[in-house]
Motif scaffolding. Structure first.
Motif, PDB file in Angstrom:
ATOM      1  N   VAL A 113     -16.467  -9.193  -4.421  1.00  0.00           N
ATOM      2  CA  VAL A 113     -16.295  -8.731  -3.047  1.00  0.00           C
ATOM      3  C   VAL A 113     -17.357  -7.694  -2.669  1.00  0.00           C
ATOM      4  O   VAL A 113     -17.848  -7.670  -1.538  1.00  0.00           O
ATOM      5  CB  VAL A 113     -14.870  -8.196  -2.796  1.00  0.00           C
ATOM      6  CG1 VAL A 113     -14.623  -6.893  -3.528  1.00  0.00           C
ATOM      7  CG2 VAL A 113     -14.601  -8.033  -1.312  1.00  0.00           C
ATOM      8  N   ILE A 114     -17.761  -6.842  -3.592  1.00  0.00           N
ATOM      9  CA  ILE A 114     -18.779  -5.838  -3.296  1.00  0.00           C
ATOM     10  C   ILE A 114     -20.136  -6.515  -3.109  1.00  0.00           C
ATOM     11  O   ILE A 114     -20.890  -6.176  -2.189  1.00  0.00           O
ATOM     12  CB  ILE A 114     -18.827  -4.785  -4.403  1.00  0.00           C
ATOM     13  CG1 ILE A 114     -17.510  -4.004  -4.399  1.00  0.00           C
ATOM     14  CG2 ILE A 114     -20.021  -3.856  -4.227  1.00  0.00           C
ATOM     15  CD1 ILE A 114     -17.359  -3.034  -5.523  1.00  0.00           C
TER      16      ILE A 114
ATOM     17  N   GLU B 278     -24.552  -8.325   0.420  1.00  0.00           N
ATOM     18  CA  GLU B 278     -25.365  -9.479   0.791  1.00  0.00           C
ATOM     19  C   GLU B 278     -25.197  -9.847   2.269  1.00  0.00           C
ATOM     20  O   GLU B 278     -26.067 -10.485   2.844  1.00  0.00           O
ATOM     21  CB  GLU B 278     -25.034 -10.671  -0.110  1.00  0.00           C
ATOM     22  CG  GLU B 278     -25.533 -10.447  -1.528  1.00  0.00           C
ATOM     23  CD  GLU B 278     -25.015 -11.485  -2.516  1.00  0.00           C
ATOM     24  OE1 GLU B 278     -24.186 -12.320  -2.141  1.00  0.00           O
ATOM     25  OE2 GLU B 278     -25.458 -11.414  -3.677  1.00  0.00           O
ATOM     26  N   SER B 279     -24.097  -9.458   2.872  1.00  0.00           N
ATOM     27  CA  SER B 279     -23.880  -9.775   4.285  1.00  0.00           C
ATOM     28  C   SER B 279     -24.623  -8.819   5.209  1.00  0.00           C
ATOM     29  O   SER B 279     -24.724  -9.079   6.404  1.00  0.00           O
ATOM     30  CB  SER B 279     -22.389  -9.753   4.607  1.00  0.00           C
ATOM     31  OG  SER B 279     -21.902  -8.421   4.629  1.00  0.00           O
TER      32      SER B 279
END
Length: 53
Positions: free
Chosen positions: A45-46, A51-52
């Motif tokens: 999730v991190i 990356e987003s």
């Protein structure tokens, strides 16, 4: 909270205001040696959050 870590709270953006208010006056927890993490040990999730960006 998506993942429990010392001094780090990951929440969906819709919960950001509440999370900030909940943690604003909280004292940081002391870090132990095993609390330090490096990029290759981060949870999925991190990585997705970074990356987003």
């Amino acid at each position: 909270m998506i993942e429990k870590r010392k001094n780090l709270v990951i929440v969906p953006s819709r919960d950001l205001e509440r999370a900030v208010r909940d943690n604003l006056l909280r004292e940081p927890e002391p870090m132990d040696r095993e609390d330090y993490r490096f990029w290759d040990l981060n949870d999925r999730v991190i990585k997705e959050v970074y990356e987003s960006l």
